[in-house]
Design a protein around this motif. Structure first.
Motif, PDB file in Angstrom:
ATOM      1  N   VAL A  73      23.324  -8.452  -1.666  1.00  0.00           N
ATOM      2  CA  VAL A  73      23.880  -8.594  -0.194  1.00  0.00           C
ATOM      3  C   VAL A  73      23.600  -9.799   0.491  1.00  0.00           C
ATOM      4  O   VAL A  73      24.553 -10.584   1.156  1.00  0.00           O
ATOM      5  CB  VAL A  73      23.627  -7.245   0.552  1.00  0.00           C
ATOM      6  CG1 VAL A  73      23.900  -7.238   1.999  1.00  0.00           C
ATOM      7  CG2 VAL A  73      24.132  -6.027   0.352  1.00  0.00           C
ATOM      8  N   LEU A  74      22.365 -10.274   0.313  1.00  0.00           N
ATOM      9  CA  LEU A  74      22.009 -11.377   1.082  1.00  0.00           C
ATOM     10  C   LEU A  74      22.540 -12.714   0.325  1.00  0.00           C
ATOM     11  O   LEU A  74      22.953 -13.458   0.832  1.00  0.00           O
ATOM     12  CB  LEU A  74      20.568 -11.587   1.061  1.00  0.00           C
ATOM     13  CG  LEU A  74      19.764 -10.643   1.937  1.00  0.00           C
ATOM     14  CD1 LEU A  74      18.205 -10.816   1.947  1.00  0.00           C
ATOM     15  CD2 LEU A  74      19.943 -10.766   3.168  1.00  0.00           C
ATOM     16  N   GLN A  75      22.412 -12.691  -0.980  1.00  0.00           N
ATOM     17  CA  GLN A  75      23.093 -13.773  -1.807  1.00  0.00           C
ATOM     18  C   GLN A  75      24.440 -13.833  -1.845  1.00  0.00           C
ATOM     19  O   GLN A  75      24.991 -15.197  -2.036  1.00  0.00           O
ATOM     20  CB  GLN A  75      22.441 -13.483  -3.151  1.00  0.00           C
ATOM     21  CG  GLN A  75      22.457 -15.037  -4.074  1.00  0.00           C
ATOM     22  CD  GLN A  75      21.608 -15.157  -5.293  1.00  0.00           C
ATOM     23  OE1 GLN A  75      20.437 -15.695  -4.964  1.00  0.00           O
ATOM     24  NE2 GLN A  75      22.209 -14.505  -6.419  1.00  0.00           N
ATOM     25  N   GLY A  76      25.002 -12.658  -1.387  1.00  0.00           N
ATOM     26  CA  GLY A  76      26.542 -12.925  -1.754  1.00  0.00           C
ATOM     27  C   GLY A  76      27.326 -13.060  -2.883  1.00  0.00           C
ATOM     28  O   GLY A  76      28.570 -13.311  -2.824  1.00  0.00           O
ATOM     29  N   CYS A  77      26.696 -12.504  -3.908  1.00  0.00           N
ATOM     30  CA  CYS A  77      27.455 -12.496  -5.389  1.00  0.00           C
ATOM     31  C   CYS A  77      28.213 -11.140  -5.220  1.00  0.00           C
ATOM     32  O   CYS A  77      27.657  -9.943  -5.697  1.00  0.00           O
ATOM     33  CB  CYS A  77      26.726 -12.768  -6.416  1.00  0.00           C
ATOM     34  SG  CYS A  77      27.454 -12.532  -8.006  1.00  0.00           S
TER      35      CYS A  77
END
Length: 176
Positions: A73-77
């Motif tokens: 969720v944080l990394q955005g993948c």
């Protein structure tokens, strides 16, 4: 749209060709991430070794998948996130816990604490305190399990960052 081309055992060269041929013979069709990682035999080999090693981790797979969800969720993948949500469901993690993982927590205080540690390893590892590690032990986590969290985070950073660089998305990719 993918930024890097997929390779096959026929189009790859050197060590990458050997790695892809071995994977294809053992597992059948190759996923987009692995096929694209083959541009760098060092990255592909490192990913495969770390992935195999983490398969032997003491950290429960349901917990590991929740950590992976929080990290992605944080990394955005989105490709990784979708894969980890599916894997969590397959491990019996219910939808409420998946949603909590997306928010970086859990209803279970022990799992919430280990997810918080993973997010801290991702964001600011220098801020980890002795008290946090003691609290994790009090929740029943062994030093080995606590150490495994670093491997889960590292694997997620590697796969997520690679997929983002390569432009692999759920629409362009078939798997992680």
């Amino acid at each position: 749209m993918p930024r890097l081309a997929r390779l096959t055992p026929d189009t790859a060269v050197g060590a990458s060709r050997d790695l892809l041929a071995e994977l294809a013979s053992r597992h059948g069709p190759l996923g987009d991430m692995v096929s694209t990682m083959a541009h760098s035999p060092a990255v592909l080999g490192g990913y495969l070794q770390l992935s195999r090693a983490m398969g032997r981790a003491k950290l429960d797979r349901g917990t590991s998948e929740r950590i992976s969800i929080a990290i992605q969720v944080l990394q955005g993948c989105r490709l990784c996130l979708d894969a980890h949500v599916s894997a969590a469901r397959a491990r019996g993690v219910d939808e409420e816990e998946i949603e909590r993982a997306r928010s970086g927590t859990s209803a279970d205080p022990a799992i919430a604490a280990i997810i918080a540690l993973a997010l801290q390893i991702y964001r600011a590892p220098t801020s980890i305190t002795d008290e946090q590690v003691i609290a994790l032990r009090e929740h029943g986590f062994s030093d080995r399990t606590i150490a495994d969290v670093v491997g889960v985070v590292a694997l997620n950073v590697l796969t997520g960052a690679f997929n983002l660089l390569a432009g692999l998305t759920p629409e362009s990719g078939t798997d992680v």
